[in-house]
Structures are given as structure tokens and as C-alpha cells.
Motif scaffolding. Structure first.
Motif, PDB file in Angstrom:
ATOM      1  N   LEU A  78       3.567  -3.002   8.380  1.00  0.00           N
ATOM      2  CA  LEU A  78       4.549  -3.651   7.511  1.00  0.00           C
ATOM      3  C   LEU A  78       5.972  -3.460   8.022  1.00  0.00           C
ATOM      4  CD1 LEU A  78       3.173  -2.910   3.937  1.00  0.00           C
ATOM      5  CD2 LEU A  78       2.873  -4.927   5.371  1.00  0.00           C
ATOM      6  N   LEU A 102      -1.065   0.804   7.654  1.00  0.00           N
ATOM      7  CA  LEU A 102      -0.495  -0.273   6.841  1.00  0.00           C
ATOM      8  C   LEU A 102       1.030  -0.225   6.898  1.00  0.00           C
ATOM      9  CD1 LEU A 102      -0.760  -2.533   4.645  1.00  0.00           C
ATOM     10  CD2 LEU A 102      -0.709  -0.715   2.936  1.00  0.00           C
ATOM     11  N   LEU A 103       1.592   0.990   6.695  1.00  0.00           N
ATOM     12  CA  LEU A 103       3.048   1.126   6.678  1.00  0.00           C
ATOM     13  C   LEU A 103       3.665   0.757   8.023  1.00  0.00           C
ATOM     14  CD1 LEU A 103       3.607   4.348   4.541  1.00  0.00           C
ATOM     15  CD2 LEU A 103       3.875   1.958   3.890  1.00  0.00           C
ATOM     16  N   GLN A 113       2.423  -2.326  -5.060  1.00  0.00           N
ATOM     17  CA  GLN A 113       2.607  -3.748  -5.370  1.00  0.00           C
ATOM     18  C   GLN A 113       2.357  -4.615  -4.140  1.00  0.00           C
ATOM     19  OE1 GLN A 113       5.643  -5.485  -8.188  1.00  0.00           O
ATOM     20  NE2 GLN A 113       6.592  -5.920  -6.241  1.00  0.00           N
ATOM     21  N   MET A 114       2.813  -4.139  -2.984  1.00  0.00           N
ATOM     22  CA  MET A 114       2.568  -4.901  -1.750  1.00  0.00           C
ATOM     23  C   MET A 114       1.074  -4.983  -1.462  1.00  0.00           C
ATOM     24  SD  MET A 114       5.537  -4.235   1.005  1.00  0.00           S
ATOM     25  CE  MET A 114       6.096  -2.579   0.871  1.00  0.00           C
ATOM     26  N   THR A 115       0.369  -3.859  -1.710  1.00  0.00           N
ATOM     27  CA  THR A 115      -1.081  -3.832  -1.502  1.00  0.00           C
ATOM     28  C   THR A 115      -1.755  -4.852  -2.422  1.00  0.00           C
ATOM     29  OG1 THR A 115      -0.889  -1.491  -0.984  1.00  0.00           O
ATOM     30  CG2 THR A 115      -3.094  -2.312  -1.434  1.00  0.00           C
ATOM     31  N   GLN A 141       8.100 -10.744   0.047  1.00  0.00           N
ATOM     32  CA  GLN A 141       7.039  -9.738   0.042  1.00  0.00           C
ATOM     33  C   GLN A 141       5.665 -10.409   0.002  1.00  0.00           C
ATOM     34  OE1 GLN A 141       6.285  -6.833  -3.342  1.00  0.00           O
ATOM     35  NE2 GLN A 141       7.639  -5.630  -2.058  1.00  0.00           N
ATOM     36  N   ALA A 142       5.541 -11.433  -0.847  1.00  0.00           N
ATOM     37  CA  ALA A 142       4.272 -12.159  -0.949  1.00  0.00           C
ATOM     38  C   ALA A 142       3.954 -12.862   0.373  1.00  0.00           C
ATOM     39  CB  ALA A 142       4.330 -13.163  -2.096  1.00  0.00           C
ATOM     40  N   LEU A 187       9.254   5.047  -7.361  1.00  0.00           N
ATOM     41  CA  LEU A 187       9.480   3.623  -7.124  1.00  0.00           C
ATOM     42  C   LEU A 187       9.030   3.217  -5.712  1.00  0.00           C
ATOM     43  CD1 LEU A 187      12.859   3.104  -9.028  1.00  0.00           C
ATOM     44  CD2 LEU A 187      10.582   2.329  -9.713  1.00  0.00           C
ATOM     45  N   LEU A 198      -0.429  -7.507  -3.695  1.00  0.00           N
ATOM     46  CA  LEU A 198      -0.060  -8.863  -3.253  1.00  0.00           C
ATOM     47  C   LEU A 198      -0.837  -9.291  -2.003  1.00  0.00           C
ATOM     48  CD1 LEU A 198       3.817  -9.001  -3.754  1.00  0.00           C
ATOM     49  CD2 LEU A 198       2.121 -10.463  -4.848  1.00  0.00           C
ATOM     50  N   MET A 201       2.822 -10.179   2.893  1.00  0.00           N
ATOM     51  CA  MET A 201       1.487  -9.640   2.640  1.00  0.00           C
ATOM     52  C   MET A 201       0.410 -10.689   2.901  1.00  0.00           C
ATOM     53  SD  MET A 201       2.215  -6.656   2.250  1.00  0.00           S
ATOM     54  CE  MET A 201       0.527  -6.060   2.163  1.00  0.00           C
ATOM     55  N   PHE A 214      -5.017  -1.026  -9.008  1.00  0.00           N
ATOM     56  CA  PHE A 214      -3.673  -1.195  -8.453  1.00  0.00           C
ATOM     57  C   PHE A 214      -2.703  -1.780  -9.482  1.00  0.00           C
ATOM     58  CE2 PHE A 214      -5.578  -0.036  -4.509  1.00  0.00           C
ATOM     59  CZ  PHE A 214      -4.535   0.534  -3.800  1.00  0.00           C
ATOM     60  N   ILE A 258       8.543  -8.727   5.468  1.00  0.00           N
ATOM     61  CA  ILE A 258       8.645  -7.478   4.699  1.00  0.00           C
ATOM     62  C   ILE A 258      10.014  -6.835   4.900  1.00  0.00           C
ATOM     63  CG2 ILE A 258       7.677  -5.152   4.395  1.00  0.00           C
ATOM     64  CD1 ILE A 258       5.883  -7.354   3.294  1.00  0.00           C
ATOM     65  N   TRP A 301       5.457   2.713  -6.157  1.00  0.00           N
ATOM     66  CA  TRP A 301       5.334   1.436  -6.873  1.00  0.00           C
ATOM     67  C   TRP A 301       5.387   0.261  -5.888  1.00  0.00           C
ATOM     68  CZ3 TRP A 301      10.086  -1.585  -7.790  1.00  0.00           C
ATOM     69  CH2 TRP A 301       9.828  -2.801  -8.408  1.00  0.00           C
ATOM     70  N   MET A 302       6.393   0.314  -5.004  1.00  0.00           N
ATOM     71  CA  MET A 302       6.590  -0.789  -4.052  1.00  0.00           C
ATOM     72  C   MET A 302       5.378  -0.953  -3.131  1.00  0.00           C
ATOM     73  SD  MET A 302       9.225  -2.932  -2.918  1.00  0.00           S
ATOM     74  CE  MET A 302       9.311  -2.802  -4.646  1.00  0.00           C
ATOM     75  N   ILE A 303       4.839   0.177  -2.625  1.00  0.00           N
ATOM     76  CA  ILE A 303       3.696   0.105  -1.712  1.00  0.00           C
ATOM     77  C   ILE A 303       2.454  -0.408  -2.451  1.00  0.00           C
ATOM     78  CG2 ILE A 303       2.127   1.469  -0.263  1.00  0.00           C
ATOM     79  CD1 ILE A 303       4.583   3.299   0.318  1.00  0.00           C
ATOM     80  N   VAL A 323      -5.668  -5.938   2.191  1.00  0.00           N
ATOM     81  CA  VAL A 323      -5.841  -4.514   2.494  1.00  0.00           C
ATOM     82  C   VAL A 323      -7.203  -4.083   1.946  1.00  0.00           C
ATOM     83  CG1 VAL A 323      -4.920  -2.198   2.093  1.00  0.00           C
ATOM     84  CG2 VAL A 323      -3.348  -4.138   2.342  1.00  0.00           C
ATOM     85  N   PHE A 381      -8.232   2.467   1.899  1.00  0.00           N
ATOM     86  CA  PHE A 381      -7.192   3.157   1.140  1.00  0.00           C
ATOM     87  C   PHE A 381      -7.073   4.645   1.476  1.00  0.00           C
ATOM     88  CE2 PHE A 381      -8.836  -0.416  -1.330  1.00  0.00           C
ATOM     89  CZ  PHE A 381      -7.688  -1.175  -1.394  1.00  0.00           C
TER      90      PHE A 381
END
Lengths: 121, 134
Positions: free
Chosen positions: A47, A43-44, B65-67, A22-23, B58, B69, A26, B9, A53, B61-63, A32, A35
Motif C-alpha cells: 500500500l 499489505l502495508l 477500513q482499507m482491508t 482509498q477505494a 485511528l 474496502l 484497494m 472488519f 493510497i 481504524w484506517m488499516i 485481502v 490476516f
């Protein structure tokens, strides 16, 4: 008890690999900045085509279903802390693979959290 | 020193994780043991209202956290957001009547001290192409 710890092992391994990917994903995507709703949609979709990802989501899905299984037989206050030991492995990989500058505060912080986790479990 | 969006965030990551896991835990208790059940049982469990609500949180949460990161180090994000473990232990006590022994309180203290240490480092340490200009 051993089934619980087997599930914890699977969760820790899958989570560590998942977050590392994930890191990486990103970092490849870049920071990013916006918002609002349209930006979120963009963004989605960006990804969804990022290979890091995609691999990350697969690893985290494996971790998630193992976590569901664990929650069905263990307390939340056991399950969450026990799986938190992945933090130490994540910090090690952040240093080795991501080349992050992990200073003594971060090592000590990760170590303290891991010790806290051991007590919680 | 820490940007506003990092704080926002970080809070979002922690709260959605704790509440999501709490709902998931409550739901899975009602569903019952999953050990030895076929994979389709996991899919069916996802349609339990509490499990579904937990999963929805969750995903948020995941989105988030990715933002986070996308501009912060993994070795920063992971310890800081582990403050959620402390909240999870407290939530287990308050909402699920789980026991919090003195040993667990000690663990909570160590985690909080660890989080405090990491929070005193800069969120981003390595150089990234996208973060070259502030």
C-alpha cells in the motif's frame, strides 16, 4: 460558529476525496485474504507504494488535522456528525467514478444518514 | 449472506473509530484551542498521551477500513460504518457529559434506519478482476 463550519467544509471535501482514492487503491490492490502478521506487513508495504493510497493518505491527513482543530473548539457530538455529510458525496462518487451499483436502498440509506446528521448537528 | 470477515472488519472499523475519536476529543480538550496556533503546535499535541492513544487507534481504524474496502463497495462500507456516529454521540454523553437533545436522538434514529437499509444490500455489487472467482 463560522470558523467551525469552514473547518467542517474542509474536512468534508478532503474526506470524500480521500475515501474515493482509498477505494480506488484497494480495488487496484485486490482482495485481502490473509490476516497474520507477515501478511499485514506485506499489505502495508504494498500500500505504501500504491499511488492512490498515497494520495488518499495525504487527503485524509489534511482532513485529520482540520478535525483536530475542530475538536479543540467544538463538541465531539457536533464534530463527528457534522462531518458525516461527506457520506452523500461519497455515495454519488461511488456511483459516478467507481461505477458501483447503488440501488434504492443505498441511496435511501445514505439520505437517511445525512438527514440524521443534520439533526445531530 | 454477509461473510464472517465482513462482519468482523465492520465491527473493528466502528469500534476503533469511536474509541479513537473519543480519546482524541478528550485529549484535544486538555490541549486547548488550536485556532491560530502554528503548525508545530499540532505536532506537539500529538505527544499528549490521550491524543497519541487516539491516533494509534485511528491508525488501526484506517488499516481495517482499507482491508474492508479491498472486497466491499465504498457505497456499502461508508453508510454501514456510520453506525459509529451513533456510538460517538452516546459516548459523548456518557464519557464527556455532552448534551443529547431530543433532536439528536431523532438524528440517531434516522441514521440507524439508514444503516439498516444499506445492510440489506450485498457488500459487493460491481465486478472486480480479483473477485471473479469466489
Amino acid at each position: 460558529m463560522s470558523v467551525k463550519w469552514l473547518l467542517v467544509g474542509i474536512i468534508v471535501a478532503a474526506t470524500t476525496v480521500g475515501y474515493l482514492f482509498q477505494a480506488l487503491g484497494m480495488r487496484q490492490h485486490g482482495e485481502v485474504h490473509e490476516f497474520h502478521f507477515g501478511a499485514l506487513r506485506d499489505l502495508l508495504s504494498a500500500l505504501a507504494s500504491n499511488r492512490w493510497i498515497i494520495c488518499s493518505v495525504l487527503a485524509l491527513a489534511a482532513s485529520f488535522f482540520s478535525f483536530m482543530a475542530l475538536l479543540s473548539v467544538a463538541d465531539l457530538s457536533f464534530a463527528v456528525p457534522a462531518t458525516a455529510s461527506s457520506l452523500v458525496f461519497e455515495t454519488i462518487l461511488a456511483r459516478l467514478v467507481l461505477k458501483e451499483a447503488v440501488d434504492w436502498k443505498r441511496w435511501a440509506g445514505a439520505g437517511l444518514v445525512a438527514c440524521g446528521v443534520a439533526l445531530l448537528a | 449472506m454477509v461473510a464472517q470477515k465482513t462482519r468482523v472488519f465492520t465491527a473493528l472499523v466502528i469500534v476503533t473509530n469511536v474509541v479513537g475519536n473519543l480519546l482524541l476529543s478528550m485529549g484535544m480538550r486538555q490541549v486547548g484551542s488550536m485556532l491560530g496556533r502554528p503548525p508545530v503546535a499540532y505536532i506537539q499535541a500529538l505527544f499528549h498521551p490521550l491524543v497519541a492513544a487516539g491516533v494509534a487507534l485511528l491508525i488501526v481504524w484506517m488499516i481495517s477500513q482499507m482491508t474492508l474496502l479491498s472486497w466491499a463497495d465504498l457505497s456499502y462500507v461508508m453508510p454501514i460504518t456510520s453506525l459509529g456516529y451513533v456510538l460517538a454521540a452516546l459516548a459523548g454523553r456518557v464519557f464527556l457529559n455532552e448534551q443529547v437533545t431530543w433532536q439528536r436522538w431523532g438524528g440517531i434514529g434516522l441514521i440507524m434506519f439508514g444503516v439498516l437499509l444499506v445492510s440489506r444490500t450485498k457488500p459487493l455489487t460491481e465486478t472486480r478482476a480479483s473477485s471473479a472467482c469466489p
